[in-house]
Design a protein around this motif. Sequence first.
Motif, PDB file in Angstrom:
ATOM      1  N   TYR A   6       0.690  -1.274  -0.163  1.00 42.11           N
ATOM      2  CA  TYR A   6      -0.023  -0.052  -0.034  1.00 42.11           C
ATOM      3  C   TYR A   6       0.767   1.428   0.073  1.00 42.11           C
ATOM      4  O   TYR A   6       1.152   1.692   0.876  1.00 42.11           O
ATOM      5  N   THR A   7       1.130   1.820  -1.376  1.00 45.39           N
ATOM      6  CA  THR A   7       1.887   2.960  -1.323  1.00 45.39           C
ATOM      7  C   THR A   7       1.252   4.123  -2.040  1.00 45.39           C
ATOM      8  O   THR A   7       0.136   3.810  -2.475  1.00 45.39           O
ATOM      9  N   ASP A   8       1.303   5.184  -1.728  1.00 46.62           N
ATOM     10  CA  ASP A   8       0.651   6.404  -2.410  1.00 46.62           C
ATOM     11  C   ASP A   8       0.445   6.230  -3.879  1.00 46.62           C
ATOM     12  O   ASP A   8      -0.690   6.325  -4.515  1.00 46.62           O
ATOM     13  N   VAL A   9       1.763   5.788  -4.288  1.00 43.62           N
ATOM     14  CA  VAL A   9       1.224   5.402  -5.933  1.00 43.62           C
ATOM     15  C   VAL A   9       0.488   4.437  -6.411  1.00 43.62           C
ATOM     16  O   VAL A   9      -0.488   4.700  -7.174  1.00 43.62           O
ATOM     17  N   VAL A  10       0.238   3.385  -5.538  1.00 42.95           N
ATOM     18  CA  VAL A  10      -0.655   2.425  -5.771  1.00 42.95           C
ATOM     19  C   VAL A  10      -2.088   2.952  -5.369  1.00 42.95           C
ATOM     20  O   VAL A  10      -2.885   2.608  -6.275  1.00 42.95           O
ATOM     21  N   PHE A  11      -2.149   3.504  -4.488  1.00 42.94           N
ATOM     22  CA  PHE A  11      -3.421   4.172  -4.225  1.00 42.94           C
ATOM     23  C   PHE A  11      -3.955   5.097  -5.277  1.00 42.94           C
ATOM     24  O   PHE A  11      -5.173   5.121  -5.580  1.00 42.94           O
ATOM     25  N   ALA A  12      -2.962   5.804  -5.627  1.00 40.27           N
ATOM     26  CA  ALA A  12      -3.271   6.965  -6.928  1.00 40.27           C
ATOM     27  C   ALA A  12      -3.708   6.178  -8.053  1.00 40.27           C
ATOM     28  O   ALA A  12      -4.525   6.519  -8.864  1.00 40.27           O
ATOM     29  N   HIS A  13      -2.997   4.963  -8.479  1.00 37.27           N
ATOM     30  CA  HIS A  13      -3.359   4.162  -9.628  1.00 37.27           C
ATOM     31  C   HIS A  13      -4.757   3.504  -9.328  1.00 37.27           C
ATOM     32  O   HIS A  13      -5.608   3.525 -10.398  1.00 37.27           O
ATOM     33  N   ALA A  14      -5.161   3.011  -8.402  1.00 39.46           N
ATOM     34  CA  ALA A  14      -6.309   2.544  -8.279  1.00 39.46           C
ATOM     35  C   ALA A  14      -7.448   3.447  -8.494  1.00 39.46           C
ATOM     36  O   ALA A  14      -8.496   3.245  -9.108  1.00 39.46           O
ATOM     37  N   LYS A  15      -7.092   4.791  -8.082  1.00 36.24           N
ATOM     38  CA  LYS A  15      -8.238   5.930  -8.179  1.00 36.24           C
ATOM     39  C   LYS A  15      -8.215   6.191  -9.639  1.00 36.24           C
ATOM     40  O   LYS A  15      -9.184   6.216 -10.024  1.00 36.24           O
ATOM     41  N   LYS A  16      -7.024   6.260 -10.251  1.00 40.18           N
ATOM     42  CA  LYS A  16      -7.136   6.491 -11.781  1.00 40.18           C
ATOM     43  C   LYS A  16      -7.853   5.394 -12.438  1.00 40.18           C
ATOM     44  O   LYS A  16      -8.477   5.686 -13.715  1.00 40.18           O
ATOM     45  N   LEU A  17      -7.777   4.079 -12.124  1.00 44.89           N
ATOM     46  CA  LEU A  17      -8.660   3.052 -12.619  1.00 44.89           C
ATOM     47  C   LEU A  17      -9.998   2.783 -12.313  1.00 44.89           C
ATOM     48  O   LEU A  17     -10.707   1.891 -12.777  1.00 44.89           O
ATOM     49  N   GLY A  18     -10.346   3.741 -11.464  1.00 46.05           N
ATOM     50  CA  GLY A  18     -11.836   3.753 -10.766  1.00 46.05           C
ATOM     51  C   GLY A  18     -12.002   2.466  -9.828  1.00 46.05           C
ATOM     52  O   GLY A  18     -13.065   1.957  -9.800  1.00 46.05           O
TER      53      GLY A  18
END
Length: 273
Positions: A46-58
């Motif tokens: 659980y990194t910031d990059v991973v959370f941001a990517h999840a958000k980007k993918l909806g």
Amino acid sequence: MDTRYDLHVHTTSSDGTKTPLEVLELAAEAGLGGLSFADHDTVAGYTDVVFAHAKKLGLKLGPGVEFSAKHKGHSVHILGYAIDIKNAHLLEFCQKHQKRRYKRNLAMCHKLAKMGMSVGDGWLVDEAGMPIQGIGRPHIAKKMVTRGFVKDIKSAFTKYLGDGKCAFVESGIFSVEETIDLIHIAGGKAFIAHPQLCKRNRLLKEILKLNFDGLECYYGGFGNFDAKRWLEIAEEKNWMISGGSDYHGDIKPETCLGSSYVTKEIFENIFGL
Ligand code: AMP
Ligand code: ZN
Ligand code: FE
Ligand code: FE
């Protein structure tokens, strides 16, 4: 069909073969609404990059972990959901588990070497000599396959690495009760993982009396018929229900991402997201 939320997914942070970012891509392709990484004894995925990517993918990404605990000499897996992944007590607990894993992995490799099946142990540490986090028995099994000692990962477990087998080393450090308490301290909810796999009725009966918040009712390749038993127990106890595939990528190719799941309502109920 309801949108699927798979709450039991492993990544390369433990013994899965896909990175958190790769898993997110696969989840989006599979049409999931969200997921939770339940890596063994770590929240490193659980990194910031991973959370941001999840958000980007909806995709909704709910913080999770799968802890190994011990109960009277037996191993029990406990899922911690909606935990604060930055909680200092949680991170210290994970660190202790990683140290345990390193010692245990080393001892298992040495046992194998004594049996004439050397898989080395240099790969357990990085270039600076520090133990690599997240290594588990499947990694050892993979080395055994590569070196031709066994035909596949399954036989590595049945013959040598499985609980109680000749190269197995017992290493539980925290009890089920201690693990539940830690999850609560980290603001999370503790669920019994895959009760379907517990073949010891007495063990199951005992842990069902403990201070859990929920039960993993939908699991792996088990159908709805099997879930009924667990749903009834959860209802009787007024516990929450969870579900997930236990996807590990290529080391467990028979298990597909999203093959077991919960609905949006259940996801929101657990994670408040
Ligand atoms: P560890 O946490 O390092 O003790 O490894 C436990 C993991 O090994 C489990 O979560 C599974 O991913 C895998 N595993 C355990 N038993 C088997 C088995 N019989 N066949 C294949 N994989 C197994
Ligand atoms: Zn695993
Ligand atoms: Fe498990
Ligand atoms: Fe798992």
